[in-house]
Design a protein around this motif. Structure first.
Motif, PDB file in Angstrom:
ATOM      1  N   ARG A  95      21.269  -6.530  14.674  1.00 57.01           N
ATOM      2  CA  ARG A  95      22.383  -6.650  15.604  1.00 57.01           C
ATOM      3  C   ARG A  95      21.939  -7.299  16.909  1.00 57.01           C
ATOM      4  N   GLY A  96      20.707  -7.009  17.341  1.00 58.18           N
ATOM      5  CA  GLY A  96      20.188  -7.631  18.543  1.00 58.18           C
ATOM      6  C   GLY A  96      20.077  -9.136  18.407  1.00 58.18           C
ATOM      7  N   GLN A  97      19.598  -9.610  17.249  1.00 59.83           N
ATOM      8  CA  GLN A  97      19.522 -11.050  17.005  1.00 59.83           C
ATOM      9  C   GLN A  97      20.924 -11.652  17.009  1.00 59.83           C
ATOM     10  N   TYR A  98      21.856 -10.951  16.394  1.00 56.05           N
ATOM     11  CA  TYR A  98      23.238 -11.429  16.358  1.00 56.05           C
ATOM     12  C   TYR A  98      23.824 -11.526  17.763  1.00 56.05           C
ATOM     13  N   ASN A  99      23.594 -10.513  18.577  1.00 55.30           N
ATOM     14  CA  ASN A  99      24.120 -10.537  19.943  1.00 55.30           C
ATOM     15  C   ASN A  99      23.553 -11.708  20.733  1.00 55.30           C
ATOM     16  N   MET A 100      22.284 -12.022  20.494  1.00 56.98           N
ATOM     17  CA  MET A 100      21.679 -13.179  21.163  1.00 56.98           C
ATOM     18  C   MET A 100      22.358 -14.475  20.721  1.00 56.98           C
ATOM     19  N   LEU A 101      22.696 -14.552  19.442  1.00 62.57           N
ATOM     20  CA  LEU A 101      23.372 -15.746  18.942  1.00 62.57           C
ATOM     21  C   LEU A 101      24.747 -15.890  19.597  1.00 62.57           C
ATOM     22  N   VAL A 102      25.464 -14.783  19.731  1.00 70.48           N
ATOM     23  CA  VAL A 102      26.779 -14.820  20.383  1.00 70.48           C
ATOM     24  C   VAL A 102      26.645 -15.328  21.815  1.00 70.48           C
ATOM     25  N   GLU A 103      25.695 -14.774  22.552  1.00 68.34           N
ATOM     26  CA  GLU A 103      25.529 -15.173  23.952  1.00 68.34           C
ATOM     27  C   GLU A 103      25.045 -16.611  24.066  1.00 68.34           C
ATOM     28  N   TYR A 104      24.225 -17.045  23.129  1.00 70.01           N
ATOM     29  CA  TYR A 104      23.790 -18.448  23.123  1.00 70.01           C
ATOM     30  C   TYR A 104      24.994 -19.367  22.953  1.00 70.01           C
ATOM     31  N   CYS A 105      25.881 -19.011  22.041  1.00 72.74           N
ATOM     32  CA  CYS A 105      27.084 -19.831  21.834  1.00 72.74           C
ATOM     33  C   CYS A 105      27.931 -19.884  23.096  1.00 72.74           C
ATOM     34  N   ARG A 106      28.063 -18.763  23.754  1.00 73.29           N
ATOM     35  CA  ARG A 106      28.871 -18.715  24.970  1.00 73.29           C
ATOM     36  C   ARG A 106      28.242 -19.508  26.111  1.00 73.29           C
ATOM     37  N   LYS A 107      26.954 -19.302  26.311  1.00 71.02           N
ATOM     38  CA  LYS A 107      26.298 -19.876  27.483  1.00 71.02           C
ATOM     39  C   LYS A 107      25.847 -21.314  27.288  1.00 71.02           C
ATOM     40  N   VAL A 108      25.337 -21.619  26.107  1.00 72.55           N
ATOM     41  CA  VAL A 108      24.718 -22.931  25.896  1.00 72.55           C
ATOM     42  C   VAL A 108      25.652 -23.898  25.169  1.00 72.55           C
ATOM     43  N   VAL A 109      26.205 -23.460  24.044  1.00 69.97           N
ATOM     44  CA  VAL A 109      27.122 -24.340  23.300  1.00 69.97           C
ATOM     45  C   VAL A 109      28.395 -24.537  24.112  1.00 69.97           C
ATOM     46  N   GLY A 117      24.764 -22.122   9.040  1.00 70.00           N
ATOM     47  CA  GLY A 117      23.705 -21.125   8.937  1.00 70.00           C
ATOM     48  C   GLY A 117      23.101 -21.076   7.561  1.00 70.00           C
ATOM     49  N   ASN A 118      21.784 -20.938   7.501  1.00 69.22           N
ATOM     50  CA  ASN A 118      21.044 -20.842   6.249  1.00 69.22           C
ATOM     51  C   ASN A 118      20.456 -19.449   6.102  1.00 69.22           C
ATOM     52  N   SER A 119      20.610 -18.828   4.922  1.00 66.33           N
ATOM     53  CA  SER A 119      20.003 -17.546   4.602  1.00 66.33           C
ATOM     54  C   SER A 119      20.465 -16.480   5.587  1.00 66.33           C
ATOM     55  N   LEU A 120      19.542 -15.808   6.299  1.00 64.50           N
ATOM     56  CA  LEU A 120      19.956 -14.828   7.304  1.00 64.50           C
ATOM     57  C   LEU A 120      20.863 -15.487   8.336  1.00 64.50           C
ATOM     58  N   GLY A 121      20.573 -16.731   8.684  1.00 66.10           N
ATOM     59  CA  GLY A 121      21.421 -17.452   9.630  1.00 66.10           C
ATOM     60  C   GLY A 121      22.837 -17.616   9.111  1.00 66.10           C
ATOM     61  N   GLY A 122      23.001 -17.680   7.790  1.00 71.71           N
ATOM     62  CA  GLY A 122      24.330 -17.747   7.206  1.00 71.71           C
ATOM     63  C   GLY A 122      25.074 -16.444   7.385  1.00 71.71           C
ATOM     64  N   ALA A 123      24.391 -15.318   7.143  1.00 70.70           N
ATOM     65  CA  ALA A 123      25.023 -14.008   7.331  1.00 70.70           C
ATOM     66  C   ALA A 123      25.424 -13.807   8.786  1.00 70.70           C
ATOM     67  N   LEU A 124      24.539 -14.178   9.721  1.00 73.94           N
ATOM     68  CA  LEU A 124      24.862 -14.052  11.142  1.00 73.94           C
ATOM     69  C   LEU A 124      26.043 -14.944  11.508  1.00 73.94           C
ATOM     70  N   SER A 125      26.105 -16.121  10.908  1.00 78.12           N
ATOM     71  CA  SER A 125      27.188 -17.068  11.213  1.00 78.12           C
ATOM     72  C   SER A 125      28.534 -16.563  10.715  1.00 78.12           C
ATOM     73  N   VAL A 126      28.542 -15.893   9.552  1.00 76.82           N
ATOM     74  CA  VAL A 126      29.779 -15.283   9.058  1.00 76.82           C
ATOM     75  C   VAL A 126      30.270 -14.231  10.046  1.00 76.82           C
ATOM     76  N   GLN A 127      29.358 -13.393  10.501  1.00 74.74           N
ATOM     77  CA  GLN A 127      29.741 -12.340  11.445  1.00 74.74           C
ATOM     78  C   GLN A 127      30.244 -12.944  12.749  1.00 74.74           C
ATOM     79  N   LEU A 128      29.590 -14.007  13.202  1.00 78.89           N
ATOM     80  CA  LEU A 128      30.022 -14.712  14.409  1.00 78.89           C
ATOM     81  C   LEU A 128      31.447 -15.223  14.248  1.00 78.89           C
ATOM     82  N   ALA A 129      31.725 -15.861  13.108  1.00 78.67           N
ATOM     83  CA  ALA A 129      33.054 -16.418  12.856  1.00 78.67           C
ATOM     84  C   ALA A 129      34.115 -15.335  12.766  1.00 78.67           C
TER      85      ALA A 129
END
Length: 286
Positions: A95-109, A117-129
């Motif tokens: 969940r910590g990695q996921y939260n970082m991804l969310v904040e990265y999208c907000r702040k940087v993207v 997303g590939n592999s674990l990155g795919g699972a995190l991307s589904v949750q993000l979406a």
């Protein structure tokens, strides 16, 4: 500096020499390394998210092709991966990695993007979406993890990634590719270092303990365009994962099973993966 770290640095320098920006950004108290390439296309920004033990460098061979079609290409090293320092939020590491991804999208993207997303990155991307659809204009899933196919299958995957001997390293390398390049087999023993970092160990232990998988209703509710790419030569994730996603992704999803794709086609068959992504973008009006 070990050999793998040296190769990662060589790749980074080659990308920078070709105009890719490599920098560190502060996100919610964590330093993250990322790449950014200004594109010449009219499509939205593309964000590339790697898997467990992977790095942003794994997408290096599709950066420039994507830049011809989209306005920006970004790839982030998740905490404890690539050039990003170790970081884990205690017992909720995933969940910590996921939260970082969310904040990265907000702040940087800074706006909705085509998240791939590939592999674990795919699972995190589904949750993000699912949780933040305002950040995801379209979703690309490349051999995504997270399917609820039974805990025993998940344990088998993590056991395959728990490499402690040279033979186990070679076995994992064979599972990652359709046909492992000879150089990868020669360097296979270096895989032990990649999959024994504190971040990888913490993520694996957390995933085993929490047993949190993607829920069918989460997939079914995805409203944005979705591309699902699975390799005909997938050997790491169980075949049941393909059935799970096929059964529960929304009807508007584009599902592709591609021959000669293994678990990381961005490394092994970058041109073919690029073609899949661009065709999907064209068909989706991105």
């Amino acid at each position: 500096m070990d050999l793998i770290s040296g190769l990662q640095e060589v790749t980074r320098r080659m990308l920078v020499a070709r105009g890719v920006r490599s920098s560190m950004v502060d996100v919610a108290g964590q330093r993250l390394h990322h790449y950014e390439l200004k594109g010449s296309g009219k499509g939205p920004p593309v964000l590339l998210v790697h898997g467990l033990g992977g790095t942003a460098n794994g997408f290096a061979r599709i950066f420039f092709g994507l830049a011809k079609r989209f306005e920006r290409v970004l790839a982030v090293d998740l905490p404890g991966h690539g050039f990003s320092p170790e970081y884990c939020l205690g017992p909720t590491c995933v969940r910590g990695q996921y939260n970082m991804l969310v904040e990265y999208c907000r702040k940087v993207v800074g706006g909705p993007s085509f998240v791939v997303g590939n592999s674990l990155g795919g699972a995190l991307s589904v949750q993000l979406a699912a949780e933040h659809p305002e950040l995801v204009k379209a979703l690309g899933l490349v051999a995504p993890a997270g399917a609820d196919v039974g805990h025993e299958h998940f344990v088998e995957v993590l056991q395959a990634m728990d490499v402690r001997t040279a033979e186990q390293s070679r076995a994992l390398t064979r599972r990652l590719f359709h046909r492992p390049p000879m150089v990868m087999m020669l360097l296979a023993d270096m895989v032990r270092g990649i999959y024994s970092t504190p971040a990888v160990k913490a993520l694996s232990e957390d995933a085993l303990a929490t047993r949190e998988y993607l829920k069918p209703e989460v997939l079914q509710a995805l409203s944005m365009p979705v591309l699902f790419v699975w390799g005909g030569s997938e050997k790491l994730l169980p075949r049941q994962s393909l059935d799970f996603f096929r059964s529960h992704l929304p009807a508007h999803s584009r599902v592709r099973v591609v021959e000669r794709f293994g678990h990381i086609p961005q490394v092994e068959r970058p041109n073919e993966l690029l073609s899949e992504l661009v065709q999907f973008a064209d068909a989706s009006g991105l």
